[in-house]
Design a protein around this motif. Structure first.
Motif, PDB file in Angstrom:
ATOM      1  N   THR A   1     -13.401 -99.182  49.934  1.00 50.98           N
ATOM      2  CA  THR A   1     -14.168 -98.200  49.372  1.00 50.98           C
ATOM      3  C   THR A   1     -15.674 -98.381  49.302  1.00 50.98           C
TER       4      THR A   1
ATOM      5  N   VAL B   1     -18.621 -88.339  56.128  1.00 48.90           N
ATOM      6  CA  VAL B   1     -17.889 -89.019  55.229  1.00 48.90           C
ATOM      7  C   VAL B   1     -16.269 -88.619  55.327  1.00 48.90           C
TER       8      VAL B   1
ATOM      9  N   PHE C   1      -9.159 -91.938  48.901  1.00 50.96           N
ATOM     10  CA  PHE C   1      -9.628 -91.309  50.283  1.00 50.96           C
ATOM     11  C   PHE C   1      -9.986 -89.767  50.421  1.00 50.96           C
TER      12      PHE C   1
ATOM     13  N   GLY D   1      -9.404 -93.578  57.567  1.00 49.71           N
ATOM     14  CA  GLY D   1      -9.171 -94.479  56.535  1.00 49.71           C
ATOM     15  C   GLY D   1      -7.685 -94.427  55.803  1.00 49.71           C
TER      16      GLY D   1
ATOM     17  N   LEU E   1     -14.703 -90.322  58.298  1.00 49.75           N
ATOM     18  CA  LEU E   1     -14.592 -91.710  57.942  1.00 49.75           C
ATOM     19  C   LEU E   1     -13.311 -91.753  57.272  1.00 49.75           C
ATOM     20  N   ALA E   2     -13.137 -90.947  55.872  1.00 47.52           N
ATOM     21  CA  ALA E   2     -12.045 -91.013  54.870  1.00 47.52           C
ATOM     22  C   ALA E   2     -10.855 -90.657  55.667  1.00 47.52           C
TER      23      ALA E   2
ATOM     24  N   MET F   1     -22.645-100.760  55.835  1.00 48.95           N
ATOM     25  CA  MET F   1     -21.372-100.787  56.016  1.00 48.95           C
ATOM     26  C   MET F   1     -20.952-102.240  56.587  1.00 48.95           C
TER      27      MET F   1
ATOM     28  N   THR G   1     -16.843 -99.439  52.006  1.00 51.31           N
ATOM     29  CA  THR G   1     -17.560 -99.083  53.356  1.00 51.31           C
ATOM     30  C   THR G   1     -17.767 -97.680  53.319  1.00 51.31           C
ATOM     31  N   VAL G   2     -16.915 -96.949  52.601  1.00 50.36           N
ATOM     32  CA  VAL G   2     -17.057 -95.451  52.560  1.00 50.36           C
ATOM     33  C   VAL G   2     -18.483 -94.973  51.807  1.00 50.36           C
TER      34      VAL G   2
ATOM     35  N   SER H   1     -13.084 -89.090  48.248  1.00 50.02           N
ATOM     36  CA  SER H   1     -14.378 -89.689  48.575  1.00 50.02           C
ATOM     37  C   SER H   1     -15.157 -88.530  49.084  1.00 50.02           C
TER      38      SER H   1
ATOM     39  N   LEU I   1     -21.592 -95.903  53.700  1.00 50.20           N
ATOM     40  CA  LEU I   1     -22.132 -94.830  54.643  1.00 50.20           C
ATOM     41  C   LEU I   1     -22.915 -93.683  53.905  1.00 50.20           C
TER      42      LEU I   1
END
Length: 457
Positions: free
Chosen positions: A63, A108, A144, A115, A111-112, A256, A65-66, A147, A69
Motif C-alpha cells: 500500500t 495511480v 487497490f 497490483g 499502478l493499482a 517507492m 508503494t502506491v 486507491s 507514487l
C-alpha cells in the motif's frame, strides 16, 4: 508584508522560524488524524487475532508503494507551483494544478490495476503463507480499487501547501481521518443492519474516507480558493505535465524505494515467524506517529524553500534547512524517551501474544533512537526536490536504502538476530545522514556562487 496574525504567511519576507511554525502546526494536527488511518486500522484488526494482524502487516509495503507514487507526484506538484508563485506567475500555477490532478490520477490507476491483478504473486514473494492470503485478498482487492480516489486529495493539498496554506489541508486530512475512525469498528465488527466484514471492512472504511475528502478538496480548490484553471495560457498540457513529472517521477521513484526496502525488511523479519511480522507491523505504524513532526515538516519546508528559491533568496533557504534539522534532532530524542516510558503499555494495547509484545518492545527500544537521524535524511530529500534537484534526492534514497540501511540490517540479523537487524538499520541511517547533510550544504554553496557570478555579469 503580512502581519504575524495572518492565517497565510508570506513565505518570502516573514520571519523564517515563525513562518515555518505557522505552516507546520496546522499541518501537524491534520496529519495526526490522518496517520491514525493505519494505527486505527491496525488496532481494530488486531482484535480479530494474530493472523489478520500479520496479514495487514504484509500489506503495508504494498500500500505504501502506491501512496509513495502519490506522494512523489504531490512533491513535484508543490515544487512546480510554489516556484511559479515565487516568480509571480499565478496563471501558470493554476493550470499546473489541473494538469497535476489529471496526470496523477492516471498514473495511480495504472499502478493499482497492475497490483490488483498480481496480488497472489506480490504477496507470495513477500513470504505470506497460504493461511494469510484470504485475509490479504479481502483487504487489498478493495484497497487497490479505492486507491485511485486517494490521489485527488493528496495532489489538491499539495496545491494548497504550495501557496503557503497549510491550515486547509490539515482540516481536510483531519476530516478524512475522523470518518475512517468512526467507520472502522462499524464495518469490521458490524453494527445493526451492517454486517461484520472483518479485515475487508477496514479497507472499505478507508475508501469511503478518501471519497469524502475528494468532494471537500475539489470544492475548496475550485469554488473557494480558485487555485485551478483550465486556461493554459502559453503552456500546453504536455509541457505542464513534463514540468511536474520531471520532479514528481524521480521523487516518486525515491519514495517507492522505501516500501521496497520495507518489503525486504518484512521478509527478513518473517524469518523469525509470523508473530515477529505482526509485531513489526505494529512498530511500523507506531513509527508513523512518532515521526509525525518530521513528516509535517517534509510537507511545509519544501514550499518555503521553492518559493524562496524562485525569488533567489538562498540565505533564507539555508537558514530554514539548518534550523529545521537542529529542531528535529532535539524533538525526536524527546519522542524516543516518551516511547521508552510507554513501551509496556503500548505493546499490550496492540497484542495479547507474549512473543508479539516482546518484539514490539524491542522495536521501540532500538529503532526510535535513530528517528532524529532519519529525519535529517527525509528533510534533505524533500529540500532537494524543492530546489528542483529530484535526481539528487533519488540518488540519496538509493544510497540510504541499498548501500547502508538494508545491508547493515542484514548483517546485523546474521550476527545478532532480530535485535541485530534493528541496530543495523539505525547505524545505516547514521552514515546516510552524514552524507545527506554535507551534500545539501555543498549544493547550496554551489548555487549561491553561480547566482553571484550572474549578478556580476
Amino acid at each position: 508584508m503580512q502581519t504575524q496574525s495572518s492565517p497565510k504567511p508570506d513565505l518570502l519576507s516573514d520571519p523564517i522560524s515563525l513562518t515555518l511554525r505557522k505552516m507546520t502546526i496546522p499541518m501537524l494536527f491534520g496529519m495526526i488524524t490522518l496517520m491514525l488511518f493505519n494505527l486505527v486500522d491496525t488496532f481494530f484488526v488486531s482484535l480479530l487475532g494474530t493472523e489478520p494482524l500479520a496479514a495487514i502487516s504484509f500489506t503495508f509495503p504494498v500500500t505504501f508503494t502506491v501512496i509513495s507514487l502519490a506522494i512523489g507526484l504531490s512533491i513535484g506538484t508543490s515544487a512546480v507551483i510554489a516556484k511559479a508563485l515565487g516568480s509571480k506567475n499565478l496563471d501558470e500555477a493554476r493550470y499546473d494544478g489541473v494538469v497535476a490532478l489529471i496526470v496523477s490520477a492516471l498514473m495511480v490507476a495504472v499502478l493499482a490495476f497492475i497490483g490488483y491483478l498480481a496480488i497472489d504473486i506480490i504477496f507470495g514473494l513477500l513470504g505470506a503463507s497460504e493461511r494469510l492470503m484470504p485475509y490479504i485478498y479481502d483487504y487489498m482487492s478493495v484497497w487497490f480499487i479505492g486507491s485511485v480516489i486517494l490521489i485527488t486529495p493528496m495532489i489538491g493539498n499539495a496545491v494548497l501547501r504550495a501557496s503557503g496554506d497549510t491550515k486547509t489541508p490539515s482540516i481536510i486530512m483531519g476530516f478524512a481521518g475522523i470518518v475512517n475512525a468512526v467507520l472502522d469498528p462499524i464495518l469490521i465488527f458490524g453494527f445493526g443492519p451492517v454486517p461484520a466484514l472483518g479485515i475487508q471492512g477496514a479497507a472499505i472504511a478507508s475508501v469511503i474516507a478518501w471519497s469524502s475528502a475528494v468532494v471537500l478538496i475539489l470544492y475548496i480548490l475550485i469554488a473557494q480558493k480558485q487555485l485551478l484553471s483550465l486556461d493554459a495560457g502559453q503552456q500546453t498540457f504536455f509541457r505542464a505535465a513534463k514540468k511536474i513529472l520531471k520532479i514528481g517521477f524521480p521523487a516518486a521513484s525515491a519514495n517507492m524505494l522505501t516500501p521496497i526496502a520495507m518489503a525486504v525488511m518484512t521478509a527478513l523479519v518473517a524469518r523469525h515467524g509470523e508473530t515477529a511480522v505482526a509485531a513489526f507491523g505494529v512498530g511500523s505504524r507506531i513509527e508513523s506517529i512518532a515521526c509525525l513532526v518530521v513528516l509535517a515538516l517534509s510537507m511545509t519546508l519544501p514550499p518555503f524553500i521553492s518559493q524562496n528559491f524562485g525569488a533567489q533568496k538562498l540565505d533564507r533557504v539555508q537558514y530554514a534547512y539548518k534550523a529545521t534539522l537542529k529542531f528535529i534532532m532535539v524533538w525526536q530524542f524527546a519522542i524516543y524517551v516518551l516511547l521508552i516510558a510507554t513501551s509496556h503499555w503500548l505493546s499490550r494495547a496492540f497484542a495479547d501474544d507474549p512473543h508479539v509484545i516482546e518484539v514490539i518492545k524491542l522495536f521501540m527500544w532500538v529503532l526510535p533512537l535513530g528517528y532524529g537521524i532519519q529525519g535529517i535524511i527525509i528533510l534533505t530529500n524533500s529540500s532537494f526536490n524543492a530546489l528542483h534537484q529530484p535526481m539528487n534526492a533519488l540518488i540519496l534514497s538509493v544510497i540510504r536504502l541499498f548501500i547502508f540501511y538494508l545491508p547493515f540490517a542484514y548483517v546485523g540479523s546474521i550476527v545478532a538476530g532480530l535485535e541485530g537487524l534493528f541496530v543495523g538499520a539505525v547505524i545505516g541511517n547514521i552514515f546516510t545522514a552524514c552524507i545527506a547533510y554535507r551534500w545539501f550544504i555543498k549544493y547550496l554553496e554551489k548555487v549561491n556562487q553561480q547566482q553571484s557570478q550572474e549578478c556580476l555579469v
